[in-house]
Design an enzyme around this catalytic site. Structure first.
Site, mmCIF file in Angstrom:
data_model
loop_
_atom_site.group_PDB
_atom_site.id
_atom_site.type_symbol
_atom_site.label_atom_id
_atom_site.label_comp_id
_atom_site.label_asym_id
_atom_site.label_seq_id
_atom_site.Cartn_x
_atom_site.Cartn_y
_atom_site.Cartn_z
ATOM 1 N N LYS A 171 25.483 -4.275 -2.098
ATOM 2 C CA LYS A 171 26.946 -4.236 -2.215
ATOM 3 C C LYS A 171 27.583 -3.593 -1.000
ATOM 4 O O LYS A 171 28.787 -3.400 -0.949
ATOM 5 C CB LYS A 171 27.354 -3.452 -3.470
ATOM 6 C CG LYS A 171 26.816 -3.988 -4.763
ATOM 7 C CD LYS A 171 27.323 -3.112 -5.912
ATOM 8 C CE LYS A 171 26.625 -3.436 -7.230
ATOM 9 N NZ LYS A 171 26.878 -2.374 -8.210
ATOM 10 N N HIS A 186 5.312 6.182 11.547
ATOM 11 C CA HIS A 186 4.772 6.093 10.188
ATOM 12 C C HIS A 186 3.841 7.303 10.023
ATOM 13 O O HIS A 186 2.617 7.160 9.997
ATOM 14 C CB HIS A 186 4.012 4.770 10.043
ATOM 15 C CG HIS A 186 3.711 4.354 8.643
ATOM 16 N ND1 HIS A 186 3.772 5.212 7.564
ATOM 17 C CD2 HIS A 186 3.337 3.140 8.133
ATOM 18 C CE1 HIS A 186 3.444 4.551 6.459
ATOM 19 N NE2 HIS A 186 3.186 3.302 6.782
ATOM 20 N N ARG A 237 11.307 3.947 3.197
ATOM 21 C CA ARG A 237 10.908 2.978 4.233
ATOM 22 C C ARG A 237 12.141 2.168 4.589
ATOM 23 O O ARG A 237 12.847 1.676 3.710
ATOM 24 C CB ARG A 237 9.810 2.057 3.724
ATOM 25 C CG ARG A 237 9.608 0.876 4.666
ATOM 26 C CD ARG A 237 8.364 0.099 4.370
ATOM 27 N NE ARG A 237 7.180 0.858 4.736
ATOM 28 C CZ ARG A 237 5.957 0.348 4.770
ATOM 29 N NH1 ARG A 237 5.762 -0.914 4.448
ATOM 30 N NH2 ARG A 237 4.926 1.092 5.113
ATOM 31 N N ARG A 294 0.786 -1.223 0.000
ATOM 32 C CA ARG A 294 0.000 0.000 0.000
ATOM 33 C C ARG A 294 0.820 1.275 0.000
ATOM 34 O O ARG A 294 0.600 2.169 -0.803
ATOM 35 C CB ARG A 294 -0.924 0.072 1.217
ATOM 36 C CG ARG A 294 -2.241 -0.595 1.020
ATOM 37 C CD ARG A 294 -2.729 -1.102 2.345
ATOM 38 N NE ARG A 294 -1.840 -2.137 2.794
ATOM 39 C CZ ARG A 294 -2.006 -3.411 2.493
ATOM 40 N NH1 ARG A 294 -3.041 -3.787 1.804
ATOM 41 N NH2 ARG A 294 -1.145 -4.319 2.895
ATOM 42 N N THR A 295 1.745 1.376 0.941
ATOM 43 C CA THR A 295 2.393 2.672 1.119
ATOM 44 C C THR A 295 3.157 3.078 -0.145
ATOM 45 O O THR A 295 3.061 4.208 -0.604
ATOM 46 C CB THR A 295 3.316 2.645 2.351
ATOM 47 O OG1 THR A 295 2.538 2.220 3.460
ATOM 48 C CG2 THR A 295 3.891 4.018 2.643
HETATM 49 C C1 NCD Z 1 1.862 -0.815 8.222
HETATM 50 C C2 NCD Z 1 3.361 -0.660 8.325
HETATM 51 O O1 NCD Z 1 4.094 -0.925 7.358
HETATM 52 O O2 NCD Z 1 3.778 -0.229 9.387
HETATM 53 N N1 NCD Z 1 1.426 -1.009 6.914
HETATM 54 C C3 NCD Z 1 1.165 0.105 6.167
HETATM 55 O O3 NCD Z 1 2.031 0.908 5.895
HETATM 56 N N2 NCD Z 1 -0.092 0.315 5.790
HETATM 57 C C4 NCD Z 1 1.292 -1.786 9.161
HETATM 58 C C5 NCD Z 1 1.839 -3.178 9.214
HETATM 59 O O4 NCD Z 1 2.751 -3.554 8.493
HETATM 60 O O5 NCD Z 1 1.295 -3.938 10.023
#
Ligand code: NCD
Length: 309
Positions: A87, A136, A108, A58-59
């Site tokens: 590397k 997040h 991320r 999703r993100t």
């Molecule tokens: C979350 C995350 O990556 O922290 N997912 C997201 O970004 N929607 C929640 C999760 O992984 O449980």
């Protein structure tokens, strides 16, 4: 004096934002709804890099969709395995390279503090798309946006965060953000996965917080049920995970005692913490939440790139 200047700003921690700034972001997000349907060239010529050192559906796709809907372009990687990181390249060097290609970077990373470190090195804005189990922030903004859209307001709500409050990063950012509103917060988790101390300290003086393990007890009182996955990959010990796995199960039986206008949110992915039978109830809003992620990220991209003021 209110600082509503977003151009060039990093979005690393939700704690860097005031209530006025968050409300402003939510207003701009609302104005993005029609553009999300029909498209726009507001960010034509701009490039977003998505650097994802951890799995995501999703993100990453949501950031990319947001950029494309505003007429911008997207580069990046979703598997650090195939990038030069493999590397042995360090994060600072990766950032100092990618800032030459892109106008904004969504990052991320599995380590707490990674987004902050990246922001220190980067000349272009860093959008934290998840830093370890720490934060997040863009997820928290879409969670607030969803609450406001669905309930018409945030002030006055009784909100329960349920599940892994220790390793789950979304609930940390969300608790910080909610502490700026006049709400009552229930934190429901297994004893070993209680909300991190630093988050409790930061929020308990601002809002009323109730910690507990029993979801059934609080379900009749709440307006928003925010469910999270137990973060298996962040447990140092598999035996510890086995003990708490499947602690909470949201099903129709549990919801019998809930308010009719309760809304159920989840950052997703869900494992077994919400039964599939709940998906068809009017309370289930976790897939609508996904759409809201696009408009909020459109707003954030437009703001940090100076396309809206
Ligand atoms: C979350 C995350 O990556 O922290 N997912 C997201 O970004 N929607 C929640 C999760 O992984 O449980």
């Amino acid at each position: 004096m209110l600082n509503l200047e977003f151009k060039g700003r990093d979005i690393v921690s939700i704690e860097d934002f005031s209530r006025e700034e968050i409300n402003y972001i939510l207003n701009i997000s609302r104005s993005m709804e029609p553009l999300a349907s029909k498209g726009s060239d507001m960010l034509k010529g701009k490039i977003l890099a998505t650097l994802f050192f951890e799995p995501s559906t999703r993100t990453r796709l949501s950031f990319e969709t947001a950029m494309l809907k505003l007429g911008g372009a997207v580069i990046g990687f979703a598997e650090a395995e195939v990038a030069s990181v493999r590397k042995g390249e360090n994060l600072a060097d990766t950032i100092r390279t990618v800032e030459n290609y892109a106008d904004v970077i969504a990052l991320r990373h599995p380590l707490d503090g990674a987004a902050k470190l990246a922001a220190e090195f980067s000349k272009v804005p860093i959008l934290n798309a998840g830093s370890g189990s720490e934060e997040h922030p863009t997820q928290a903004l879409m969670d607030l946006y969803t609450m406001q859209k669905e309930k018409g307001k945030i002030d006055g709500l009784k909100i329960a965060l349920v599940g892994d409050l220790r390793y789950g990063r979304t609930v940390h950012s969300l608790a910080y953000a909610l502490s700026l509103y006049d709400i009552k917060l229930y934190l429901i988790s297994p004893e070993s996965l209680k909300m991190r101390k630093e988050v409790i300290h930061a929020v308990e003086n601002k809002i009323s917080v109730v910690e507990g393990t029993d979801l059934e007890e609080v379900i009749p009182q709440i307006d928003v049920l925010y469910v999270t996955r137990i973060q298996k990959e962040r447990f140092p010990d598999a035996a510890e995970y086995a003990k708490v796995k499947g602690t909470y199960k949201i099903d129709l039986k549990l919801l019998k005692n809930a308010k009719k206008d309760l809304i159920i949110l989840h950052p997703l992915p869900r494992l077994d913490e919400i039964a599939a039978e709940v998906d068809a109830t009017p309370q289930a809003r976790y897939f609508q939440q996904v759409w809201n992620g696009i408009v909020v990220r459109m707003a954030l991209l437009a703001l940090v790139l100076g396309a809206v003021k």
